[in-house]
Design a protein around this motif. Sequence first.
Motif: not given
Ligand code: ZN
Length: 384
Positions: A154, A185, A354
């Motif tokens: 990710h 994040s 995301d």
């Molecule tokens: Zn993320």
Amino acid sequence: MRILSIETSCDETAFAVLNVRGDTNPKFTVEANMIASQIKLHAQYGGVFPMMAKREHAKNSIPLLTQTLKKAGLLKKKKQTLSLRTSTQVLEILAREEGLGEAFITFISSYEKPKVDRLAVTVGPGLEPTLWVGISLAKALSLAWDIPLTPVNHMEGHILSVLTQNKKTFSLNTQMFPALSLLVSGGHTELVLAKAIGKYTILGSTRDDAAGEAFDKVARMLGLPYPGGPEVSRLAHKARTKKYARTCILPRPMLTSKDFDFSFSGLKTAVLYTLRDRKELNQGEKEELCREFENAVVEVLVTKTLKAVEKHTVHSIIVGGGVAANRHLRSELSKQARKQDVSVFFPEKKLATDNALMIAIAGFFQKPKPFTSTMFKANGNLHF
Ligand code: ZN
Ligand code: KG4
């Protein structure tokens, strides 16, 4: 090559279709990039509950996958019959994802296999229960359609999200590398040296809370809705335009430490103490506190990033992750980087948080693995 990607690492169910033409100078075209956000659901509780998020992913996956393929023009109705062996295997793979097995079989038996050459799925880092939904679905698709599958980190996705340069059709800008990447994040705060695509070294990371997490926690203390980052930033911006005097001073944790690590938990506690000491804050005071908090976070992030730029010879700074959407961070980092003559790349806001497009891009640069590989296992703490 056409890639279909899946992202379920936190509270966004996301699918994308990316078309890539040419090997030496690949040209990318975004054919679909869809997100079903759970923000409204989790906002009621002030944060993400993994098991609730998992159920939502399972419920939203097939409808969103259907919409994504439709958007990309890849969906053709055609009755199919899955062999007993395949359906049994699929149901086994999806056994832990509530309701997904039945929805999957109905979907697969209603449409022709789409013209997709590769599947890509996030395997970590993130919330393991939610990651599993995407991974299980990807494995089931790989089996039923006989399409190779690639595992994606990710965080690599967040780095590569800037490659789109906010265009629907884009080519690689190899000039960006070597790059220094600041990943900020809700779950991560990392400085990563990206020598090239696929070559990453972590220079430093947070020792406690992530930057986004600190924003979310401060927002909660102030009674602001989840996710807190955008709200705190909105109030901070008001204080800046109204030019309030500075009446509270918060610490800049690890600003002068010699390493590239971060720590935001003490800053969050300092906000808590300020709130306790001051009791009732009026709107103006709240805005001022948000400004001071945002200034503190941004000052630390910018200072450390530029220090890393000085030490490692890089062509650019790449910012990724939800906090990359923060307008104060964007303006301060751009201003300071200009002084050091290094370019900065931010993803557009929609790609900062995301999404599955970044997973498709990362999936392009990696080899597929058999869906039975142990790589297809949720890894909440996956590292580079
Ligand atoms: Zn993320
Ligand atoms: O990358 P992301 O969508 O999900 C994770 O992988 O964590 O990042 C979400 C985080 C949340 O903590 C959210 O509050 C923060 O990014 N965020 C922001 C802003 N927009 C989102 N933080 C500060 N300022 C913003 N404008």
